[in-house]
Design a protein around this motif. Structure first.
Motif, PDB file in Angstrom:
ATOM      1  N   UNK A 136       0.837  -1.203   0.000  1.00  9.66           N
ATOM      2  CA  UNK A 136       0.000   0.000   0.000  1.00  9.66           C
ATOM      3  C   UNK A 136       0.874   1.256   0.000  1.00  9.66           C
ATOM      4  N   UNK A 137       1.950   1.237   0.787  1.00  6.04           N
ATOM      5  CA  UNK A 137       2.836   2.396   0.891  1.00  6.04           C
ATOM      6  C   UNK A 137       3.518   2.670  -0.435  1.00  6.04           C
ATOM      7  N   UNK A 138       3.966   1.630  -1.164  1.00  8.40           N
ATOM      8  CA  UNK A 138       4.628   1.833  -2.451  1.00  8.40           C
ATOM      9  C   UNK A 138       3.657   2.412  -3.484  1.00  8.40           C
ATOM     10  N   UNK A 139       2.400   1.920  -3.477  1.00  9.88           N
ATOM     11  CA  UNK A 139       1.396   2.476  -4.400  1.00  9.88           C
ATOM     12  C   UNK A 139       1.133   3.952  -4.070  1.00  9.88           C
ATOM     13  N   UNK A 140       1.021   4.290  -2.780  1.00  9.15           N
ATOM     14  CA  UNK A 140       0.794   5.668  -2.366  1.00  9.15           C
ATOM     15  C   UNK A 140       1.991   6.554  -2.716  1.00  9.15           C
ATOM     16  N   UNK A 141       3.218   5.980  -2.618  1.00 14.11           N
ATOM     17  CA  UNK A 141       4.413   6.753  -2.939  1.00 14.11           C
ATOM     18  C   UNK A 141       4.411   7.180  -4.399  1.00 14.11           C
ATOM     19  N   UNK A 142       4.021   6.263  -5.300  1.00 15.04           N
ATOM     20  CA  UNK A 142       3.922   6.592  -6.724  1.00 15.04           C
ATOM     21  C   UNK A 142       2.849   7.656  -6.949  1.00 15.04           C
TER      22      UNK A 142
END
Length: 465
Positions: free
Chosen positions: A414-420
């Motif tokens: 979830x954090x990687x998707x939000x980072x993008x």
């Protein structure tokens, strides 16, 4: 006051015989009309009553008291026609209650007391009377009073109101007679009590009233009382019934507000004149009032229309769609939008797909973190430009391998998707068109048993639409 009145009456009696007294009174009554006066215009406003408003604006109940001369002499008979040739003048007094039912008509209940006296009876060898004295114990009559000067086309408010009256009722009296050289003898009546007799009485009179205020009148009048008998003086002589006069001066008080005029003295013609004179002014005032109201309504309507026009025509972001209908406010300048104010979505081309594919291939994160590495940024910049220029929507789905706990893997994906997403938004992409979702290790596309498979499962999927 009683002593002065008696002195005045005695003085009149000494100076004038009954016939001259009556002629003097008639002259006063007829001449009183000459005293009718016109009040200033200011009084019209004070006494103004709305025409045809009924009796609620007028005083209609009144009471009165009077005092004056009672005598057997009257203007319809001579002394030769009376039982006694020398009628005397005595004191009488009365009271009444009146209800004015019409401007010219009142219903009045009268009460009267007094004394009648006379000397020198007509010659009668069988009954040589010398004098009599009759006590009028009381009389009660009910009748009508007709007033004339209240309806007046010449004067706004006449000071004097002439009237005539007629009524009927009962009189109770006690005559005492005296023979020549003999004692006074009470009258004997078989139907009376205590030497008193009862007879029918019909008083007819006329007079004038001076209107002092809206509640007070001075009453000056003359009345003849027709008695249905010839023994009012205790002596039957001839074939005529007895009659007596009552000349009186009194006060009348009208019940009600002092601001209301009396119905009997109010001049409705004056109110009609006031209505006529003020009609144009009132009409103009009423029309002007209506115009002012309409102007205010029109001004309010104009303001409401202007406010509505401003509301429905304002286009804050300049995209050609008013704010009231713009579902995508603050659209960047130059962006082509649809009818809802949202950027138009163009068809996805192969070139667009390649931009996304290249960005995915070059996408790298720090190990075990959501931090983007520098090599990922050029590809993401192209994706951001694509989203801005063509208003595409993008779904970011983060995935991991099965190393570590499932909970931590879910958080990391979830954090990687939000980072993008955050990076793309920082480059100007519309955040409302980007969705970031973490799936953790739940959707592998390769086997997690090999290093190659785990590398494939560690990914972020870009779904462009």
């Amino acid at each position: 006051m009683y002593i002065k009145s008696n002195n005045i009456l005695k003085h009149i009696h000494m100076k004038l015989n009954p016939k001259k007294q009556t002629l003097l009174l008639v002259g006063i009554l007829l001449g009183g009309r000459l005293f009718a006066q016109t009040t200033p215009d200011t009084a019209i406003t004070k006494d103004y009553v709305v025409p045809f408003s009924g009796s609620k604006m007028l005083n209609t109940w009144s009471v009165g008291i009077s005092g004056g001369i009672t005598t057997m002499y009257n203007i319809l008979s001579t002394k030769d026609q009376s039982d006694f040739t020398h009628p005397a003048s005595s004191f009488g007094y009365g009271a009444y209650v009146k209800k004015q039912v019409l401007p010219a008509l009142g219903i009045q209940l009268d009460f009267l007391r007094g004394t009648l006296k006379g000397t020198s009876a007509q010659p009668d060898p069988t009954n040589p009377l010398t004098s009599y004295s009759t006590k009028l114990n009381w009389s009660a009559t009910l009748g009508a009073v007709f007033t004339f000067a209240n309806v007046n086309w010449e004067n706004k408010k006449p000071l004097v109101q002439p009237y005539i009256s007629a009524s009927g009722g009962v009189i109770n009296y006690t005559p005492v007679i005296q023979h020549t050289g003999g004692p006074k003898l009470p009258f004997k009546d078989p139907f009376g009590k205590n030497n008193a007799a009862y007879e029918t009485l019909i008083p007819v009179g006329f007079g004038v009233k001076f209107n002092v205020s809206n509640n007070v009148n001075i009453d000056f009048g003359y009345q003849i009382g027709f008695v249905n008998t010839d023994n009012l003086d205790g002596y039957n002589y001839g074939s005529n019934s007895d009659k007596f006069s009552y000349i009186h001066l009194g006060l009348e008080y009208a019940f009600g507000s002092h601001k209301k005029p009396q119905m009997a003295t109010h001049n409705p013609v004056a109110s009609l004149r006031t209505e006529y004179l003020t009609g144009d002014v009132n009409t103009k005032a009423a029309i002007q009032s209506e115009l002012d109201i309409e102007k205010n309504k029109n001004a309010k309507l104009r303001d409401d229309v202007n406010a509505t026009l401003t509301k429905i025509t304002t286009d804050s972001d300049g995209d050609g769609v008013p704010d009231v209908n713009d579902k995508c406010p603050n659209t960047p300048a130059g962006t082509k939008v649809d009818g809802a104010g949202c950027p138009l979505v163009l068809a996805i081309t192969e070139v667009d797909k390649k931009v996304v594919t290249d960005a995915i291939k070059n996408l790298e994160f720090d190990y075990g973190k959501a931090t983007l590495r520098r090599g990922s940024l050029p590809g993401l910049d192209k994706v951001a430009d694509l989203l801005i220029s063509k208003n595409f929507s993008l779904k970011l789905g983060g995935h991991t391998d099965n190393k570590g706990s499932a909970k931590l893997n879910m958080i990391l994906s979830k954090a990687r998707a939000e980072s993008i997403k955050n990076y793309l938004v920082s480059k100007g992409a519309n955040p409302s068109r980007i969705e970031a979702v973490g799936y953790g290790q739940n959707q592998p596309i390769a086997s997690n048993k090999t290093a190659k498979g785990r590398q494939i499962n560690r990914r972020v999927e870009f779904t462009l639409y």
